[in-house]
Write an enzyme that holds these catalytic residues in place. Sequence first.
Site, short mmCIF file in Angstrom:
data_model
loop_
_atom_site.label_atom_id
_atom_site.label_comp_id
_atom_site.label_asym_id
_atom_site.label_seq_id
_atom_site.Cartn_x
_atom_site.Cartn_y
_atom_site.Cartn_z
N TYR A 37 0.84 -1.20 0.00
CA TYR A 37 0.00 0.00 0.00
C TYR A 37 0.86 1.24 0.00
O TYR A 37 2.08 1.18 0.22
CB TYR A 37 -0.98 -0.01 1.18
CG TYR A 37 -0.39 0.32 2.53
CD1 TYR A 37 0.44 -0.58 3.19
CD2 TYR A 37 -0.66 1.53 3.15
CE1 TYR A 37 0.97 -0.26 4.44
CE2 TYR A 37 -0.13 1.85 4.40
CZ TYR A 37 0.69 0.95 5.03
OH TYR A 37 1.22 1.25 6.25
N LYS A 82 6.46 -2.02 2.14
CA LYS A 82 5.24 -1.45 2.73
C LYS A 82 4.06 -2.39 2.51
O LYS A 82 3.25 -2.19 1.60
CB LYS A 82 4.98 -0.06 2.13
CG LYS A 82 4.02 0.78 2.94
CD LYS A 82 4.13 2.22 2.55
CE LYS A 82 3.05 3.08 3.16
NZ LYS A 82 3.06 3.13 4.62
N GLU A 99 11.28 2.91 14.87
CA GLU A 99 10.46 3.99 14.29
C GLU A 99 9.18 4.12 15.10
O GLU A 99 9.01 3.48 16.13
CB GLU A 99 10.19 3.73 12.80
CG GLU A 99 9.62 2.37 12.49
CD GLU A 99 9.54 2.08 10.99
OE1 GLU A 99 9.48 3.00 10.18
OE2 GLU A 99 9.51 0.87 10.66
N LEU A 140 10.73 1.39 7.66
CA LEU A 140 10.20 1.83 6.37
C LEU A 140 10.99 3.07 5.92
O LEU A 140 11.28 3.94 6.74
CB LEU A 140 8.71 2.18 6.50
CG LEU A 140 8.07 2.47 5.15
CD1 LEU A 140 7.86 1.18 4.37
CD2 LEU A 140 6.76 3.20 5.32
#
Length: 285
Positions: free
Chosen positions: A33, A148, A180, A205
């Site tokens: 996505y 992702k 993160e 990411l």
Amino acid sequence: MERTVYLNGEYLLESQASVSIFDRGFLFADAVYEVTAVLQGKLIDNAGHFRRLERSCRELNLTLPVTYQELTAIQHELIAKNGLQEGGIYLQLTRGNEGDRDFSYSEGVAPTLMLFTQARNLVNNPKVQQGIKVISYDDMRWRRRDIKTTSLLPACMAKHAAHAANADDVWLIEDGYVTEGGSSNAYIVTQEGNIVTRPLSNDILHGITRASLITLADELGVTVEERYFTIDEAYAAKEAFISSATTFVWPVVAIDDKPIGDGKPGHIALALRDIYIRTAQAMAE
Ligand code: PMP
């Protein structure tokens, strides 16, 4: 009012858009996505999101059925049909449906491509002035966080735990180091005024907003140290903040109930946010 959404070449009312129970996105989270922010009806950093989508597809042997030009045409059509001024466009691409459930997949099956709009208050969001509170939380994800995928259960669990603890989000911890945020990249500002954020690897990411912020920090004359940092270093930081397509930059004012700096949104975070929004808007498509 019902939105108009995009599904496999068609624009449909959201109540009319449906996907098979055998779709591999539904059965296996065999899907990727992207979320692109929209300001004043225009796409922010969209080329970066497309490049990352291409990379996610390559890593998973997924076929991307649209070119950049075709995709932006779909995105603009959705913005127009839904009168979207500010918010985001969500895109999901799955490996499609082979009519049954089987872990292994065949080549050449038509993928499922779906997009929808979400109206959101991005520029004048109250979190900018308030800042957010985060809790540290064990990073339980797999080892390809650079891809992702829609396999987001660990993020759902983590954010639920944050809300149960009266916090807004999490900072994920692995081997004592911050990886993160729950759905964002994480940064601290040292007492010397340098920005610290984890270097790119398969552990995080590769944020599109992160890439832009690092360039802009350079232009502001702020040093960026891409290195590991511990949660203890974060507690003692002058500032902390997160970045993503849906927040741009939000200051973090407390971690595990410990105020960061003076407990108010930091100057560097707010300055970076302003310059990011101005630059991104000027380049919006
Ligand atoms: N890390 C994670 C785990 C995320 O989910 C996101 C948001 N997609 C980000 C970082 C930020 O990436 P971007 O700036 O491209 O939205």
